[in-house]
Scaffold this motif. Structure first.
Motif, short mmCIF file in Angstrom:
data_model
loop_
_atom_site.label_atom_id
_atom_site.label_comp_id
_atom_site.label_asym_id
_atom_site.label_seq_id
_atom_site.Cartn_x
_atom_site.Cartn_y
_atom_site.Cartn_z
N LEU A 1 -0.82 -0.65 10.74
CA LEU A 1 -2.25 -0.98 10.75
C LEU A 1 -2.84 -0.18 11.92
O LEU A 1 -2.74 -0.60 13.07
CB LEU A 1 -2.44 -2.48 10.95
N ALA A 2 -3.43 0.98 11.61
CA ALA A 2 -3.88 1.88 12.67
C ALA A 2 -5.39 1.72 12.87
O ALA A 2 -5.82 0.83 13.61
CB ALA A 2 -3.47 3.31 12.33
N THR A 3 -6.23 2.54 12.21
CA THR A 3 -7.68 2.31 12.30
C THR A 3 -8.07 1.07 11.51
O THR A 3 -9.16 0.52 11.70
CB THR A 3 -8.48 3.49 11.72
N GLY A 4 -7.18 0.68 10.58
CA GLY A 4 -7.50 -0.46 9.71
C GLY A 4 -8.23 -0.05 8.44
O GLY A 4 -8.49 -0.89 7.58
N GLY A 5 -8.53 1.25 8.31
CA GLY A 5 -9.29 1.71 7.14
C GLY A 5 -8.55 1.44 5.83
O GLY A 5 -9.14 0.96 4.86
N SER A 6 -7.25 1.74 5.82
CA SER A 6 -6.47 1.57 4.57
C SER A 6 -6.37 0.09 4.22
O SER A 6 -6.59 -0.30 3.06
CB SER A 6 -5.08 2.17 4.73
N ARG B 1 -4.48 8.31 3.88
CA ARG B 1 -5.49 8.48 4.92
C ARG B 1 -5.76 9.96 5.09
O ARG B 1 -4.85 10.73 5.41
CB ARG B 1 -4.93 7.88 6.22
N ASP C 1 4.96 8.68 11.81
CA ASP C 1 4.42 8.55 10.45
C ASP C 1 5.41 7.75 9.60
O ASP C 1 6.50 8.22 9.27
CB ASP C 1 4.19 9.95 9.85
N ILE D 1 0.88 -1.17 0.00
CA ILE D 1 0.00 0.00 0.00
C ILE D 1 0.91 1.21 0.00
O ILE D 1 1.75 1.39 0.91
CB ILE D 1 -0.92 0.01 1.25
N LEU D 2 0.77 2.05 -1.06
CA LEU D 2 1.62 3.23 -1.18
C LEU D 2 1.21 4.26 -0.13
O LEU D 2 0.02 4.34 0.21
CB LEU D 2 1.46 3.85 -2.57
N ARG D 3 2.21 5.02 0.30
CA ARG D 3 3.63 4.95 0.01
C ARG D 3 4.39 3.98 0.89
O ARG D 3 5.35 3.35 0.48
CB ARG D 3 4.28 6.31 0.35
N ALA D 4 4.00 3.95 2.18
CA ALA D 4 4.90 3.36 3.16
C ALA D 4 5.15 1.87 2.92
O ALA D 4 6.24 1.37 3.24
CB ALA D 4 4.36 3.59 4.57
N ASP E 1 1.96 -3.23 4.51
CA ASP E 1 1.90 -1.84 4.99
C ASP E 1 2.52 -1.83 6.38
O ASP E 1 2.13 -2.65 7.22
CB ASP E 1 0.44 -1.36 5.06
N GLY F 1 5.45 6.72 6.44
CA GLY F 1 5.81 7.25 5.12
C GLY F 1 6.79 8.41 5.24
O GLY F 1 7.80 8.47 4.54
#
Ligand code: PRP
Ligand code: URA
Length: 209
Positions: A134-139, A104, A200, A77-80, A131, A202
Motif C-alpha cells: 500500500l504505497a500512494t494508496g491509488g491502486s 501503477r 517491487d 489486486i494483480l499481479r502482486a 495487495d 510483483g
C-alpha cells in the motif's frame, strides 16, 4: 474513520524481515509471502461469527461451534496480490476469489485498470482485498471503488507493508474499510516506492524486472 491493525506476531515479523532482505531470492520470497499471508489470515478472521451445531463424537452427543454468517471472498489486486492468495486459501479454502487487474503507471503513479472478474454475489460476501504493498494508496483506493461500484458492501484491505501516505488515502476515500498490515513503514521515496519497504513486490514474486 477506518482502523489500522498492525500484526506484530513474532512469526510474521521474522518472516517479513526475510521478505524485505534484498538477498532473498524469488523462490524463498514467494514461499515467505504465502506463509505470512496465511498467518495474517489467521489474525484477520479472529472476529468471524460462530454458531452452535449438534454433532456426535465417538463418545457422546455434543454441541460444538462452526463458522456462521457471511461467506468470504478474496480479491487480489494483480499481479502482486496473487502471491498472497494461496496462503489465505489454506485457512479458508471455501472462499471465492475475484481478480482486479491494476498496474501503477511508473510516471504518473496513477492506477490503470485492465481486468476485473468477480464472484456474482459480492454484495453478500465479506471481501478481503489483498495487495502486498500500500504505497500512494491509488491502486487500493481504485480497487475498493471498483468493488463498491459493483455492489460490495463489506470490505477489508490486507497488505504486507503500508506507507502512511497510502493509509491516509484509503482512510480518506474509504472510511468504512479497515486496513490490516504486517508493518507500517516510514514514507515513500521520490519514485513512489515504500522506504524501507521490500522493493517491487510483483517483480520479486515473479522474477521479472
Ligand atoms: C504494486 C503493488 C500495488 C501498487 C501499490 O503493483 O502491488 O498494487 O504497486 O502502489 P500504490 O499504492 O502507489 O498504487 P504494480 O503497479 O507494480 O503492479 P504489479 O503488481 O503488476 O507488479
Ligand atoms: N509497489 C511496489 O511493489 N513496491 C513499492 O514500494 C511501491 C509500490
Amino acid at each position: 474513520m477506518s482502523r489500522v491493525y498492525v500484526f506484530d506476531h513474532p512469526l510474521i515479523q521474522h518472516k517479513l524481515t526475510h521478505i524485505r532482505d534484498k538477498n532473498t531470492g524469488t523462490k524463498e520470497f514467494r514461499e515467505l509471502v504465502e506463509e505470512v499471508a496465511m498467518l495474517m489470515a489467521y489474525e484477520i478472521t479472529r472476529d468471524l461469527p460462530l454458531e452452535e451445531v449438534e454433532i456426535e463424537t465417538p463418545v457422546a452427543p455434543a454441541k460444538a461451534k462452526v463458522l456462521a454468517g457471511k461467506k468470504l471472498g478474496l480479491i487480489p489486486i494483480l499481479r502482486a496480490g496473487l502471491g498472497m492468495v494461496d496462503g489465505i486459501l489454506r485457512l479458508i479454502p471455501a472462499a471465492k476469489v475475484g481478480h482486479i487487474g491494476l498496474y501503477r503507471d511508473p510516471e504518473t503513479l496513477q492506477p490503470v485498470e485492465y481486468y476485473i472478474k468477480l464472484p456474482t454475489d459480492i454484495d453478500e460476501r465479506e471481501l478481503i482485498v489483498i495487495d502486498p504493498m500500500l504505497a500512494t494508496g491509488g491502486s487500493a483506493a481504485a480497487a475498493l471503488a471498483a468493488l463498491k461500484k459493483r455492489g460490495a458492501r463489506s470490505l477489508k484491505l490486507m497488505c504486507l507493508i503500508a506507507a502512511p501516505e497510502g493509509i491516509a488515502r484509503v482512510q480518506e476515500e474509504h472510511p468504512d474499510v479497515d486496513i490490516y498490515a504486517a508493518a507500517v513503514d516510514e514514507r515513500l521515496n521520490e519514485k513512489g516506492y515504500i522506504v524501507p519497504g521490500l522493493g517491487d513486490a510483483g517483480d520479486r514474486l515473479f522474477g521479472t524486472k
